[in-house]
Design an enzyme around this catalytic site. Sequence first.
Site, PDB file in Angstrom:
ATOM      1  N   ALA A  31      38.630  78.081  57.821  1.00 48.51           N
ATOM      2  CA  ALA A  31      38.148  77.573  59.108  1.00 48.51           C
ATOM      3  C   ALA A  31      37.016  76.577  58.910  1.00 48.51           C
ATOM      4  O   ALA A  31      37.049  75.461  59.435  1.00 48.51           O
ATOM      5  CB  ALA A  31      37.694  78.737  59.991  1.00 48.51           C
ATOM      6  N   ALA A  40      44.204  85.959  50.899  1.00 49.11           N
ATOM      7  CA  ALA A  40      45.366  86.077  51.776  1.00 49.11           C
ATOM      8  C   ALA A  40      46.642  85.843  50.978  1.00 49.11           C
ATOM      9  O   ALA A  40      46.866  84.758  50.447  1.00 49.11           O
ATOM     10  CB  ALA A  40      45.262  85.069  52.917  1.00 49.11           C
ATOM     11  N   GLN A  41      47.474  86.860  50.891  1.00 46.82           N
ATOM     12  CA  GLN A  41      48.673  86.769  50.056  1.00 46.82           C
ATOM     13  C   GLN A  41      49.875  86.226  50.814  1.00 46.82           C
ATOM     14  O   GLN A  41      50.628  85.399  50.306  1.00 46.82           O
ATOM     15  CB  GLN A  41      49.008  88.155  49.487  1.00 46.82           C
ATOM     16  CG  GLN A  41      47.981  88.699  48.524  1.00 46.82           C
ATOM     17  CD  GLN A  41      48.317  90.114  48.072  1.00 46.82           C
ATOM     18  OE1 GLN A  41      49.178  90.782  48.648  1.00 46.82           O
ATOM     19  NE2 GLN A  41      47.629  90.584  47.050  1.00 46.82           N
ATOM     20  N   GLU A  55      57.726  88.722  58.182  1.00 54.44           N
ATOM     21  CA  GLU A  55      56.758  89.812  58.080  1.00 54.44           C
ATOM     22  C   GLU A  55      56.758  90.632  59.359  1.00 54.44           C
ATOM     23  O   GLU A  55      57.414  90.290  60.345  1.00 54.44           O
ATOM     24  CB  GLU A  55      55.355  89.247  57.792  1.00 54.44           C
ATOM     25  CG  GLU A  55      55.266  88.542  56.448  1.00 54.44           C
ATOM     26  CD  GLU A  55      53.877  88.002  56.149  1.00 54.44           C
ATOM     27  OE1 GLU A  55      53.642  87.615  54.995  1.00 54.44           O
ATOM     28  OE2 GLU A  55      53.035  87.969  57.068  1.00 54.44           O
ATOM     29  N   ASP A  62      28.260  88.886  59.700  1.00 58.37           N
ATOM     30  CA  ASP A  62      27.007  88.174  59.879  1.00 58.37           C
ATOM     31  C   ASP A  62      27.001  87.272  61.117  1.00 58.37           C
ATOM     32  O   ASP A  62      26.055  87.261  61.896  1.00 58.37           O
ATOM     33  CB  ASP A  62      26.699  87.325  58.642  1.00 58.37           C
ATOM     34  CG  ASP A  62      26.681  88.150  57.363  1.00 58.37           C
ATOM     35  OD1 ASP A  62      26.401  89.359  57.446  1.00 58.37           O
ATOM     36  OD2 ASP A  62      26.952  87.584  56.295  1.00 58.37           O
ATOM     37  N   HIS A 110      45.029  97.358  57.301  1.00 57.07           N
ATOM     38  CA  HIS A 110      46.258  96.924  56.644  1.00 57.07           C
ATOM     39  C   HIS A 110      46.968  98.163  56.115  1.00 57.07           C
ATOM     40  O   HIS A 110      46.351  99.015  55.470  1.00 57.07           O
ATOM     41  CB  HIS A 110      45.958  95.957  55.500  1.00 57.07           C
ATOM     42  CG  HIS A 110      47.163  95.200  55.052  1.00 57.07           C
ATOM     43  ND1 HIS A 110      48.180  95.784  54.319  1.00 57.07           N
ATOM     44  CD2 HIS A 110      47.542  93.912  55.245  1.00 57.07           C
ATOM     45  CE1 HIS A 110      49.118  94.888  54.086  1.00 57.07           C
ATOM     46  NE2 HIS A 110      48.761  93.741  54.634  1.00 57.07           N
ATOM     47  N   ARG A 149      51.576  96.099  62.471  1.00 55.61           N
ATOM     48  CA  ARG A 149      50.703  96.761  61.505  1.00 55.61           C
ATOM     49  C   ARG A 149      50.037  98.027  62.042  1.00 55.61           C
ATOM     50  O   ARG A 149      49.847  98.986  61.296  1.00 55.61           O
ATOM     51  CB  ARG A 149      49.624  95.783  61.032  1.00 55.61           C
ATOM     52  CG  ARG A 149      50.138  94.731  60.082  1.00 55.61           C
ATOM     53  CD  ARG A 149      49.033  93.777  59.684  1.00 55.61           C
ATOM     54  NE  ARG A 149      49.501  92.849  58.658  1.00 55.61           N
ATOM     55  CZ  ARG A 149      48.764  91.854  58.188  1.00 55.61           C
ATOM     56  NH1 ARG A 149      47.549  91.665  58.638  1.00 55.61           N
ATOM     57  NH2 ARG A 149      49.235  91.063  57.255  1.00 55.61           N
ATOM     58  N   HIS A 184      40.937  95.873  57.366  1.00 54.19           N
ATOM     59  CA  HIS A 184      41.455  94.581  56.909  1.00 54.19           C
ATOM     60  C   HIS A 184      41.027  93.394  57.758  1.00 54.19           C
ATOM     61  O   HIS A 184      40.717  92.328  57.226  1.00 54.19           O
ATOM     62  CB  HIS A 184      42.983  94.650  56.885  1.00 54.19           C
ATOM     63  CG  HIS A 184      43.660  93.417  56.390  1.00 54.19           C
ATOM     64  ND1 HIS A 184      43.455  92.915  55.116  1.00 54.19           N
ATOM     65  CD2 HIS A 184      44.541  92.568  57.000  1.00 54.19           C
ATOM     66  CE1 HIS A 184      44.190  91.823  54.951  1.00 54.19           C
ATOM     67  NE2 HIS A 184      44.842  91.579  56.074  1.00 54.19           N
ATOM     68  N   ARG A 219      46.387  91.916  65.499  1.00 54.60           N
ATOM     69  CA  ARG A 219      46.794  90.630  64.930  1.00 54.60           C
ATOM     70  C   ARG A 219      48.148  90.746  64.258  1.00 54.60           C
ATOM     71  O   ARG A 219      48.381  91.631  63.443  1.00 54.60           O
ATOM     72  CB  ARG A 219      45.763  90.152  63.906  1.00 54.60           C
ATOM     73  CG  ARG A 219      46.176  88.845  63.231  1.00 54.60           C
ATOM     74  CD  ARG A 219      45.156  88.390  62.223  1.00 54.60           C
ATOM     75  NE  ARG A 219      45.108  89.243  61.048  1.00 54.60           N
ATOM     76  CZ  ARG A 219      45.888  89.110  59.979  1.00 54.60           C
ATOM     77  NH1 ARG A 219      46.843  88.192  59.956  1.00 54.60           N
ATOM     78  NH2 ARG A 219      45.746  89.904  58.938  1.00 54.60           N
TER      79      ARG A 219
END
Length: 535
Positions: free
Chosen positions: A19, A49-50, A119, A221, A242, A288, A349, A384
Amino acid sequence: MSREDLFNFDVLVIGSGAAGLTLALDLAADYRVAVLSKGEMSAGSTARAQGGIAAVLEQGDTFESHVEDTIVAGAGLNNRAAVEFVVERAPAAVEVLNKLGVRFNVGETPEQPFHLTREGGHSRRRIVHVDDATGYAVQNALVAKAMAEPNITFFGNRFAVDLITERHTANGGERHCYGAYIFNAETSSVERFTARATVLATGGASRVYLYSTNPDGSTGDGIAMAWRAGCRVANMEFNQFHPTCLYHPQVKNFLITEAMRGEGAHLKLPDGTRFMPDFHPDAELAPRDIVARAIDHEMKRLGVPHVLLDISHRDPDFVISHFPTIYRRLLELDIDITKEPIPVVPAAHYTCGGVLSDLAGHTDLPGLYAIGEAAHSGLHGANRMASNSLLECLVFGHAAAEDIRNRMNGYPAPPEAAPWDESRVEDSDEAVVVTHNWAELRQFMWDYVGIVRTTKRLERAQHRVKLLRREIQEYYGNFRVTRDLLELRNLVTVADLIVRSALARKESRGLHYTLDYPELLPDARDTILEPWAVS
């Protein structure tokens, strides 16, 4: 403290993942941009990130299908406008990375230039990827491009303390964010970074839990700083676990990508029995939250420390070619995934909530933007969907950059902020307090605010959070800051926001599942916390 601690830029970007770097690259031609990182530029979550990036790239797939899949996965809490905004910009975001040199796996025909996988939650194959290390490839490409830009200056080993607003300037003035106080870990001093626009690209807060797939720096943060500066936060109760993190005594946070289940891997009990068909018609490809909750249920029912993820029934060459990173890493641990199953457990996750922001990344504080996992844009809803996270970073990085460009002339030049005052503090001789409180916080968040919740557990967590907040704030006020103290201060703030949000939701939706309110309410409403309304 002299003016040597003062750095001034047009744009300050706190965070060096997908980002922050996307935004920085978009603005580098016209503005001086500072990019801050806690460690090395690739130390954040992006490189881990896989899976890949979700985008409508296959003939027959549609934007509407991707939108509907996202909203179903998000349990109807998504902001449809935000989902459409991101989904419609996904193909262009992939093309930008392709031009940057990200070597995505290629398709088998000229009509299909990219190899696409599927996925959990997706009804079609729409995940573009680089083997099983997409984030690593994306991060490397962005860093390489950014390092070549003369207008981008990198600062490593920097830890954000607090945002600089009109309250920190001599003359006050209109409400605005003018940068941030930053702890330099190399010199153990606090520096002032001022800018006309400040961007929080600080990632999530999953390190508030005992077990997490995230790097150590994922301590919320940006969320905590924005809250202290008067910004609203939303939906902090939705913490994604996850389903498949490697269970191993030597490796605590190695993720096993969702794509492995997309390519046919089965979840099994220790005796080899599959169990996901009993929980959802999509079995291993369920969203998920459902998969993680099913694993948690079976582990508790049987009293076992893990379940098994098995792809050994697929052709060995197929497995090795599709998951080379996982294959090599697990082989080092004496696990051959072509011949035997992988022991896995759920782990914290992704933070689906965050700083309330709009489609340009605006927050409640003028001059302050939040993008990526630190933000709540409405994209994810109550859960998500897989491979929408890198996509979110890219799309909102571009959107916020465009907005900053359009508004920059109207943003005031930052006045000089007051130097950091250490005249009334001293070095701590009891660092064990920080270590102990860090361990206690993460333990009770795991025990009481985890995958399955109850009001009693949440109230216990709330009581402990209040005690820790007072103790940490007293410690913070008396001693010089350190990295561990800054992160602990932010974590206890985030923990408080999570618990407050969870107690406020009187239903089970998506990632928030409580035994006291197991039903789904008819109206899907965000949980929005207002700092001016909280004591």
